[in-house]
Design a protein around this motif. Structure first.
Motif, PDB file in Angstrom:
ATOM      1  N   VAL A   1       2.446  -0.872   8.422  1.00 13.77           N
ATOM      2  CA  VAL A   1       2.431   0.213   7.438  1.00 13.77           C
ATOM      3  C   VAL A   1       2.131   1.553   8.106  1.00 13.77           C
ATOM      4  O   VAL A   1       2.662   2.586   7.708  1.00 13.77           O
ATOM      5  CB  VAL A   1       1.414  -0.076   6.311  1.00 13.77           C
ATOM      6  CG1 VAL A   1       1.353   1.088   5.339  1.00 13.77           C
ATOM      7  CG2 VAL A   1       1.796  -1.350   5.567  1.00 13.77           C
ATOM      8  N   LYS A   2       1.294   1.548   9.136  1.00 16.70           N
ATOM      9  CA  LYS A   2       1.016   2.787   9.871  1.00 16.70           C
ATOM     10  C   LYS A   2       2.305   3.367  10.432  1.00 16.70           C
ATOM     11  O   LYS A   2       2.520   4.583  10.425  1.00 16.70           O
ATOM     12  CB  LYS A   2       0.028   2.516  11.009  1.00 16.70           C
ATOM     13  CG  LYS A   2      -1.422   2.492  10.575  1.00 16.70           C
ATOM     14  CD  LYS A   2      -2.336   2.279  11.771  1.00 16.70           C
ATOM     15  CE  LYS A   2      -3.792   2.211  11.320  1.00 16.70           C
ATOM     16  NZ  LYS A   2      -4.708   2.012  12.471  1.00 16.70           N
ATOM     17  N   GLU A   3       3.168   2.485  10.914  1.00 12.73           N
ATOM     18  CA  GLU A   3       4.460   2.933  11.457  1.00 12.73           C
ATOM     19  C   GLU A   3       5.296   3.575  10.367  1.00 12.73           C
ATOM     20  O   GLU A   3       5.940   4.609  10.593  1.00 12.73           O
ATOM     21  CB  GLU A   3       5.207   1.743  12.068  1.00 12.73           C
ATOM     22  CG  GLU A   3       6.504   2.129  12.744  1.00 12.73           C
ATOM     23  CD  GLU A   3       7.246   0.945  13.333  1.00 12.73           C
ATOM     24  OE1 GLU A   3       8.433   1.092  13.641  1.00 12.73           O
ATOM     25  OE2 GLU A   3       6.623  -0.138  13.477  1.00 12.73           O
ATOM     26  N   VAL A   4       5.282   2.989   9.168  1.00  9.60           N
ATOM     27  CA  VAL A   4       6.021   3.544   8.036  1.00  9.60           C
ATOM     28  C   VAL A   4       5.496   4.935   7.699  1.00  9.60           C
ATOM     29  O   VAL A   4       6.271   5.896   7.497  1.00  9.60           O
ATOM     30  CB  VAL A   4       5.913   2.634   6.801  1.00  9.60           C
ATOM     31  CG1 VAL A   4       6.526   3.310   5.578  1.00  9.60           C
ATOM     32  CG2 VAL A   4       6.604   1.303   7.059  1.00  9.60           C
ATOM     33  N   ILE A   5       4.173   5.060   7.626  1.00 10.10           N
ATOM     34  CA  ILE A   5       3.545   6.329   7.274  1.00 10.10           C
ATOM     35  C   ILE A   5       3.878   7.405   8.314  1.00 10.10           C
ATOM     36  O   ILE A   5       4.220   8.544   7.974  1.00 10.10           O
ATOM     37  CB  ILE A   5       2.022   6.166   7.142  1.00 10.10           C
ATOM     38  CG1 ILE A   5       1.687   5.281   5.936  1.00 10.10           C
ATOM     39  CG2 ILE A   5       1.331   7.519   6.985  1.00 10.10           C
ATOM     40  CD1 ILE A   5       0.228   4.874   5.838  1.00 10.10           C
ATOM     41  N   ARG A   6       3.806   7.056   9.573  1.00 10.22           N
ATOM     42  CA  ARG A   6       4.094   8.030  10.643  1.00 10.22           C
ATOM     43  C   ARG A   6       5.541   8.484  10.597  1.00 10.22           C
ATOM     44  O   ARG A   6       5.850   9.650  10.821  1.00 10.22           O
ATOM     45  CB  ARG A   6       3.775   7.409  12.002  1.00 10.22           C
ATOM     46  CG  ARG A   6       2.281   7.278  12.259  1.00 10.22           C
ATOM     47  CD  ARG A   6       1.992   6.397  13.458  1.00 10.22           C
ATOM     48  NE  ARG A   6       0.552   6.199  13.632  1.00 10.22           N
ATOM     49  CZ  ARG A   6       0.024   5.263  14.391  1.00 10.22           C
ATOM     50  NH1 ARG A   6       0.806   4.409  15.054  1.00 10.22           N
ATOM     51  NH2 ARG A   6      -1.294   5.141  14.502  1.00 10.22           N
TER      52      ARG A   6
ATOM     53  N   ARG B   1       1.024  -0.690  -3.052  1.00 11.23           N
ATOM     54  CA  ARG B   1       2.008   0.233  -2.504  1.00 11.23           C
ATOM     55  C   ARG B   1       2.240  -0.020  -1.014  1.00 11.23           C
ATOM     56  O   ARG B   1       3.370  -0.006  -0.536  1.00 11.23           O
ATOM     57  CB  ARG B   1       1.507   1.657  -2.718  1.00 11.23           C
ATOM     58  CG  ARG B   1       2.519   2.735  -2.412  1.00 11.23           C
ATOM     59  CD  ARG B   1       1.854   4.069  -2.636  1.00 11.23           C
ATOM     60  NE  ARG B   1       2.792   5.151  -2.560  1.00 11.23           N
ATOM     61  CZ  ARG B   1       2.425   6.430  -2.544  1.00 11.23           C
ATOM     62  NH1 ARG B   1       1.155   6.737  -2.638  1.00 11.23           N
ATOM     63  NH2 ARG B   1       3.320   7.391  -2.464  1.00 11.23           N
ATOM     64  N   TYR B   2       1.163  -0.264  -0.293  1.00  5.59           N
ATOM     65  CA  TYR B   2       1.279  -0.533   1.131  1.00  5.59           C
ATOM     66  C   TYR B   2       1.928  -1.897   1.377  1.00  5.59           C
ATOM     67  O   TYR B   2       2.698  -2.078   2.309  1.00  5.59           O
ATOM     68  CB  TYR B   2      -0.107  -0.480   1.784  1.00  5.59           C
ATOM     69  CG  TYR B   2      -0.780   0.860   1.626  1.00  5.59           C
ATOM     70  CD1 TYR B   2      -0.315   1.973   2.323  1.00  5.59           C
ATOM     71  CD2 TYR B   2      -1.867   1.028   0.768  1.00  5.59           C
ATOM     72  CE1 TYR B   2      -0.916   3.210   2.172  1.00  5.59           C
ATOM     73  CE2 TYR B   2      -2.462   2.260   0.619  1.00  5.59           C
ATOM     74  CZ  TYR B   2      -1.992   3.354   1.325  1.00  5.59           C
ATOM     75  OH  TYR B   2      -2.588   4.574   1.160  1.00  5.59           O
TER      76      TYR B   2
ATOM     77  N   GLU C   1       1.111  14.919  -8.981  1.00  8.97           N
ATOM     78  CA  GLU C   1       2.244  14.586  -8.121  1.00  8.97           C
ATOM     79  C   GLU C   1       2.039  13.191  -7.548  1.00  8.97           C
ATOM     80  O   GLU C   1       0.931  12.647  -7.595  1.00  8.97           O
ATOM     81  CB  GLU C   1       2.402  15.602  -6.989  1.00  8.97           C
ATOM     82  CG  GLU C   1       1.249  15.642  -6.025  1.00  8.97           C
ATOM     83  CD  GLU C   1       1.453  16.676  -4.907  1.00  8.97           C
ATOM     84  OE1 GLU C   1       1.097  16.350  -3.755  1.00  8.97           O
ATOM     85  OE2 GLU C   1       1.952  17.776  -5.186  1.00  8.97           O
ATOM     86  N   VAL C   2       3.125  12.619  -7.030  1.00 11.63           N
ATOM     87  CA  VAL C   2       3.037  11.302  -6.400  1.00 11.63           C
ATOM     88  C   VAL C   2       2.181  11.440  -5.151  1.00 11.63           C
ATOM     89  O   VAL C   2       2.418  12.329  -4.321  1.00 11.63           O
ATOM     90  CB  VAL C   2       4.435  10.766  -6.030  1.00 11.63           C
ATOM     91  CG1 VAL C   2       4.318   9.420  -5.320  1.00 11.63           C
ATOM     92  CG2 VAL C   2       5.298  10.636  -7.287  1.00 11.63           C
ATOM     93  N   ALA C   3       1.177  10.592  -5.012  1.00  9.52           N
ATOM     94  CA  ALA C   3       0.265  10.681  -3.874  1.00  9.52           C
ATOM     95  C   ALA C   3       0.982  10.324  -2.579  1.00  9.52           C
ATOM     96  O   ALA C   3       1.806   9.412  -2.542  1.00  9.52           O
ATOM     97  CB  ALA C   3      -0.929   9.762  -4.087  1.00  9.52           C
ATOM     98  N   LYS C   4       0.646  11.051  -1.552  1.00 13.51           N
ATOM     99  CA  LYS C   4       1.181  10.743  -0.223  1.00 13.51           C
ATOM    100  C   LYS C   4       0.402   9.563   0.350  1.00 13.51           C
ATOM    101  O   LYS C   4      -0.785   9.401   0.092  1.00 13.51           O
ATOM    102  CB  LYS C   4       1.059  11.948   0.700  1.00 13.51           C
ATOM    103  CG  LYS C   4       1.905  13.146   0.266  1.00 13.51           C
ATOM    104  CD  LYS C   4       1.723  14.301   1.241  1.00 13.51           C
ATOM    105  CE  LYS C   4       2.656  15.462   0.902  1.00 13.51           C
ATOM    106  NZ  LYS C   4       2.327  16.109  -0.364  1.00 13.51           N
ATOM    107  N   MET C   5       1.082   8.741   1.130  1.00 13.21           N
ATOM    108  CA  MET C   5       0.410   7.650   1.812  1.00 13.21           C
ATOM    109  C   MET C   5      -0.141   8.189   3.127  1.00 13.21           C
ATOM    110  O   MET C   5       0.588   8.815   3.896  1.00 13.21           O
ATOM    111  CB  MET C   5       1.367   6.488   2.078  1.00 13.21           C
ATOM    112  CG  MET C   5       1.771   5.745   0.841  1.00 13.21           C
ATOM    113  SD  MET C   5       2.625   4.185   1.223  1.00 13.21           S
ATOM    114  CE  MET C   5       4.078   4.798   2.053  1.00 13.21           C
ATOM    115  N   THR C   6      -1.412   7.963   3.374  1.00 11.33           N
ATOM    116  CA  THR C   6      -2.012   8.408   4.626  1.00 11.33           C
ATOM    117  C   THR C   6      -2.659   7.226   5.333  1.00 11.33           C
ATOM    118  O   THR C   6      -3.060   6.248   4.703  1.00 11.33           O
ATOM    119  CB  THR C   6      -3.094   9.481   4.379  1.00 11.33           C
ATOM    120  OG1 THR C   6      -4.213   8.875   3.709  1.00 11.33           O
ATOM    121  CG2 THR C   6      -2.552  10.620   3.527  1.00 11.33           C
TER     122      THR C   6
END
Length: 227
Positions: free
Chosen positions: A218-223, A169-170, A78-83
């Motif tokens: 990017v942290k904001e995007v992930i959250r 990706r980030y 599956e497509v990996a989740k960004m953490t």
């Protein structure tokens, strides 16, 4: 898998089929057409792209190497989740290697390379006006690659290139937001100034600020994706 997903192979590319499939899936992930957690089912992808399952399987392995896909036991790929943890791990290494590359480039970068870096910086600014995320990302990569190449250290360049793929990706998530553009231009200009003045301290601070601001955005995007 989303039935409406429109995947088309770039058959004009002079590349092995697995690479063409890989590039197609990679772009779909980076553009958000294949979303985090979405299944990458070999049979369905093979049907959509009109290829056998072998190049699909090989492409998925390549996506895993970039951190864009993950295989879950008894479930499949599956497509990996960004953490945040993944991003922080990558950025921690990048910060150290970028700082090393900057210090070496500060001593070794030629006037010709510096002129080229300035040209790429201007091209990057122009690309921001196009809203073409792929072009913007490519120019940003080219800007940093010019610095890396100036180190004349092939082993360091390889390490940074591998890391760059994991960061791509980030990086794309960061440059999707136009409000980040003025800050990016300012940071690139500060990096150029540090190299131009051969000032390691100034350059190191500029590099660190560049990476830190990217991490915060990017942290904001992930959250937001997790909410």
């Amino acid at each position: 898998m989303t039935e409406e997903l429109d995947l088309k192979l770039n058959t004009s590319a002079y590349l092995p089929l697995r690479d063409i499939v890989f590039n197609t899936l990679r772009e779909a992930i980076l553009r958000g057409e294949l979303r985090p957690g979405e299944r990458l089912m070999e049979a369905q992808l093979a049907t959509k792209l009109g290829v056998s399952r072998t190049p699909i399987r090989e492409a998925i392995r390549m996506l895993e190497q970039e951190g864009l896909a993950v295989t879950i036991p008894r479930k499949g790929a599956e497509v990996a989740k960004m953490t945040e943890k993944d991003m922080e791990d990558v950025l921690e290494i990048r910060e150290a290697l970028d700082e090393l590359a900057a210090k070496i480039a500060c001593k070794k970068m030629t006037e010709s390379q510096l002129t080229h870096l300035k040209t790429i910086g201007k091209e990057f600014e122009i690309s921001l006006e196009t809203s073409d995320i792929t072009t913007i990302a490519e120019k940003d990569v080219e800007f940093h690659d010019t610095i890396y190449e100036a180190t004349e250290n092939p082993k360091l360049v390889i390490l940074l290139s591998n890391l760059r793929e994991q960061m791509y990706r980030y990086r794309v998530e960061y440059i999707k937001k136009p409000e980040n553009y003025p800050k990016l231009i300012k940071e690139h200009n500060a990096i150029v100034k540090g190299l131009e003045e051969r000032d390691e301290s100034l350059l190191t601070v500029a590099m660190q600020k560049h990476i830190k601001n990217q991490a915060l955005a990017v942290k904001e995007v992930i959250r937001n994706q997790e909410d």
